[in-house]
Design an enzyme around this catalytic site. Structure first.
Site, PDB file in Angstrom:
ATOM      1  N   CYS A  78      -5.099  -7.871   2.230  1.00 14.71           N
ATOM      2  CA  CYS A  78      -5.984  -7.072   1.377  1.00 14.71           C
ATOM      3  C   CYS A  78      -6.234  -7.777   0.036  1.00 14.71           C
ATOM      4  O   CYS A  78      -6.985  -8.735  -0.023  1.00 14.71           O
ATOM      5  CB  CYS A  78      -5.428  -5.663   1.203  1.00 14.71           C
ATOM      6  SG  CYS A  78      -6.668  -4.485   0.586  1.00 14.71           S
TER       7      CYS A  78
ATOM      8  N   HIS B 218      -4.689  -4.057   6.565  1.00 16.75           N
ATOM      9  CA  HIS B 218      -3.257  -3.909   6.305  1.00 16.75           C
ATOM     10  C   HIS B 218      -2.466  -3.968   7.609  1.00 16.75           C
ATOM     11  O   HIS B 218      -2.102  -2.942   8.175  1.00 16.75           O
ATOM     12  CB  HIS B 218      -2.986  -2.592   5.574  1.00 16.75           C
ATOM     13  CG  HIS B 218      -3.342  -2.628   4.126  1.00 16.75           C
ATOM     14  ND1 HIS B 218      -2.450  -3.010   3.144  1.00 16.75           N
ATOM     15  CD2 HIS B 218      -4.502  -2.359   3.495  1.00 16.75           C
ATOM     16  CE1 HIS B 218      -3.046  -2.964   1.967  1.00 16.75           C
ATOM     17  NE2 HIS B 218      -4.297  -2.578   2.147  1.00 16.75           N
TER      18      HIS B 218
ATOM     19  N   GLU C  28       0.575  -4.676   8.056  1.00 15.28           N
ATOM     20  CA  GLU C  28       1.928  -4.142   7.918  1.00 15.28           C
ATOM     21  C   GLU C  28       2.012  -2.660   8.282  1.00 15.28           C
ATOM     22  O   GLU C  28       3.095  -2.135   8.576  1.00 15.28           O
ATOM     23  CB  GLU C  28       2.453  -4.372   6.488  1.00 15.28           C
ATOM     24  CG  GLU C  28       1.934  -3.426   5.425  1.00 15.28           C
ATOM     25  CD  GLU C  28       0.523  -3.731   4.929  1.00 15.28           C
ATOM     26  OE1 GLU C  28       0.056  -3.022   4.017  1.00 15.28           O
ATOM     27  OE2 GLU C  28      -0.111  -4.676   5.451  1.00 15.28           O
TER      28      GLU C  28
END
Length: 238
Positions: A116, A219, A221
């Site tokens: 990001c 994102h 994660e």
């Protein structure tokens, strides 16, 4: 079991509350740490600090791979623009620290992953620019639909890219967690676009001059079921 690969992750430096305390603090959402350790790496936090050459080189000497995490907007002065009314107050300490880290990592061919803000910072550090407020560009809030709510965005991955190699067969139909109101505009020299959304917004870039250099606007994660990018980073650094 940990592989011995040490992954440095840049952190926020923000006003934060903990118990009775309300103060500036370095922090990072746990999900970043989990993503790295799930992939077999050892997570080490890299909070913003004065970015002397000696400090940056010593930090890079101690890690095997670098993750540029998400967070606040990159200072528009770094790419020659006045701030948009929706652009956050610059975190100049974080900007200078992370620019120094990524430039140093590239110089020594260190594997890195930008996430990001990390993708935006990479682009700016190499001479590119950003769209400061995407709703002005596409007329939609789909990339950041509400505070603390991720959008779900479909991206098309270039088949001849390193990103496609990492993601494999599902790269053609990839839906990602999105939370950003800015994005890459002018792509820096040396970066190759490896994914876009259906409205043309750049969703991933990569640097072919390093063994592993991928930055994504989404994102990864946040997807506990898909750690492929983190596994690939750790493998590249092994």
């Amino acid at each position: 079991m940990a592989t011995g690969v040490i992954v440095g992750i840049t952190t926020y430096l923000e006003q934060a509350q903990s118990g009775v305390w309300d103060l500036r603090a370095s922090f990072l959402p746990e999900v970043y740490l989990t993503a790295v350790t799930d992939a077999g790496g050892i997570a080490v936090l890299l909070p913003p600090q004065p970015a002397s050459v000696a400090t940056v080189e010593r930090v890079l000497d101690s890690i095997d791979a670098l993750v540029l995490s998400g967070g606040a907007d990159v200072d528009p002065a770094l790419y020659g623009q006045e701030p948009h009314e929706r652009t956050a107050v610059p975190r100049t300490d974080r900007d200078s620290w992370e620019q120094a880290l990524i430039r140093g990592a590239i110089a020594r061919n260190m594997p890195f992953l930008g996430i990001c803000r990390g993708a935006q910072l990479l682009n700016v550090a190499l001479g590119g620019s950003l769209h400061q407020h995407l709703p002005d560009v596409i007329g939609s809030e789909k990339y950041q639909p509400a505070p603390a709510k991720f959008g779900r965005v479909e991206v098309a991955v270039s088949r001849d890219s390193r990103l496609s190699e990492v993601l494999g067969a599902t790269a053609d139909n990839l839906t990602v967690h999105s939370y950003h109101h800015q994005a890459l505009d002018r792509v820096a020299d040396g970066l190759e676009v490896s994914a876009r959304s259906d409205d043309g917004i750049v969703e991933a870039v990569e640097l072919s001059t390093v063994p592993f250099g991928i930055a994504v606007q989404w994102h990864p994660e946040e997807d506990a079921a898909d750690r492929r990018l983190f596994h690939a980073l750790v493998e590249a650094a092994r």
